[in-house]
Design a protein around this motif. Sequence first.
Motif, short mmCIF file in Angstrom:
data_model
loop_
_atom_site.label_atom_id
_atom_site.label_comp_id
_atom_site.label_asym_id
_atom_site.label_seq_id
_atom_site.Cartn_x
_atom_site.Cartn_y
_atom_site.Cartn_z
N ALA A 75 0.84 -1.20 0.00
CA ALA A 75 0.00 0.00 0.00
C ALA A 75 0.87 1.25 0.00
CB ALA A 75 -0.92 0.00 1.22
N GLN A 76 0.29 2.35 -0.45
CA GLN A 76 0.94 3.65 -0.39
C GLN A 76 0.05 4.59 0.42
OE1 GLN A 76 2.64 5.86 -3.99
NE2 GLN A 76 0.86 7.13 -3.50
N LEU A 77 0.63 5.26 1.41
CA LEU A 77 -0.10 6.20 2.25
C LEU A 77 0.57 7.56 2.21
CD1 LEU A 77 -0.77 3.30 3.55
CD2 LEU A 77 -1.35 4.58 5.60
N GLY A 78 -0.23 8.62 2.13
CA GLY A 78 0.31 9.97 2.16
C GLY A 78 -0.18 10.77 3.34
N THR A 79 -1.50 10.87 3.48
CA THR A 79 -2.10 11.76 4.48
C THR A 79 -1.66 11.43 5.90
OG1 THR A 79 -4.00 12.16 3.03
CG2 THR A 79 -4.31 12.61 5.38
N ARG A 80 -1.62 10.15 6.27
CA ARG A 80 -1.18 9.79 7.63
C ARG A 80 0.24 10.27 7.90
NH1 ARG A 80 -3.35 5.52 10.77
NH2 ARG A 80 -1.90 6.39 12.30
N PHE A 81 1.11 10.18 6.88
CA PHE A 81 2.50 10.57 7.07
C PHE A 81 2.71 12.08 7.01
CE2 PHE A 81 3.47 6.16 5.32
CZ PHE A 81 3.85 5.64 6.56
N ALA A 82 1.81 12.80 6.32
CA ALA A 82 1.97 14.26 6.19
C ALA A 82 1.96 14.94 7.55
CB ALA A 82 0.87 14.83 5.30
N ALA A 83 1.22 14.36 8.50
CA ALA A 83 1.12 14.96 9.83
C ALA A 83 2.04 14.25 10.83
CB ALA A 83 -0.33 14.90 10.32
N ALA A 84 2.98 13.45 10.35
CA ALA A 84 3.90 12.74 11.24
C ALA A 84 4.85 13.71 11.93
CB ALA A 84 4.70 11.70 10.45
#
Length: 339
Positions: A200-209
């Motif tokens: 899978a590829q995730l963006g939004t969860r990591f943007a707020a990391a």
Amino acid sequence: MTAARAELDRLWARGTEFLGCKVAIMGGAMSWVSERHLVSAISNAGGFGVIACGSMNPAQLEAEIAATQAMTDKPFGVNLITMHPQLDDLVRVCLAGKVGHVVLAGGIPPGGAVRAVKDGGARLIAFAPALVLAKRMVRSGADALVIEGSEAGGHIGPVSLTVLAQEILPHIREVPVFVAGGLGRGEAILSYLDMGASGAQLGTRFAAAAESIAHPNFKRAFLRANARDALPSVQVDERFPVIPVRGLVNEGTKRFLKHQADTRDRFQSGELTKEAAQLEIEHFWAGALRRAVIEGDVEQGSVMAGQSVGMVTSIQTTAEIIAELMSQATAALAARSGK
């Protein structure tokens, strides 16, 4: 849970083998956000970070690759936009920097760029928004595909991941396929692995990391938002197409509607040519993403976010995010087997 973890590793083994990492979770390439700090943190946590080249020139990309390599000895990729005027030079920078995986996004990858990546010994990842294009990408030399649903943040296609997965996963077996768009929990990732996805590829969860360099205002906007707050940009007049971009509704998105209407009226009154009016509309958001991400102007800037933003409830490290996703997936697998 040991058996459940072993089963998860089996399900995404093709993805981890292809990426060269322990966890088949790629970081989405987000302009201004997916740079050395976040990319290295994702790779160091066992996932696969991806640098967003965006509008960088070759010298800037070369520096970013070197800086990322100084922060991690794990594999990571680089995402290049196919429309970039210096695409060939950027590919050469990736190859010279010994980047093992190049993602070509934003359109059909040009044959020359595909050959350069492959001949240079790197693996090519392409986006496929439909089955017919997925087959074409594989024929043209893509080593892996990402299928991204309209739930994603930023520039989006018209079809949800739920539908894309059903359309594409049963028919593409030649290369690994990674799913993206609206993913925020491990159980959801597991469901697509069951369907044949390799990761899978995730963006939004990591943007707020925690490691994301995004402004605190940008991260706070994510914490406050619900899924229904992340909407695609609206087109006022079909004569002036607007590329759909999903982001949080704010004063900027409201002003964009008025700007489109005003520009259309100026065209109809003869004040602007059709071409000039189109440019006026396209230039509205110039620099708006940087204003939000770097400067923290989340009211007038472009706060790109996927619908999974409602699942961002705290500032976590990338390691915590990946551990949480894996814990959710393994718990679901354990429950399935009655353990």
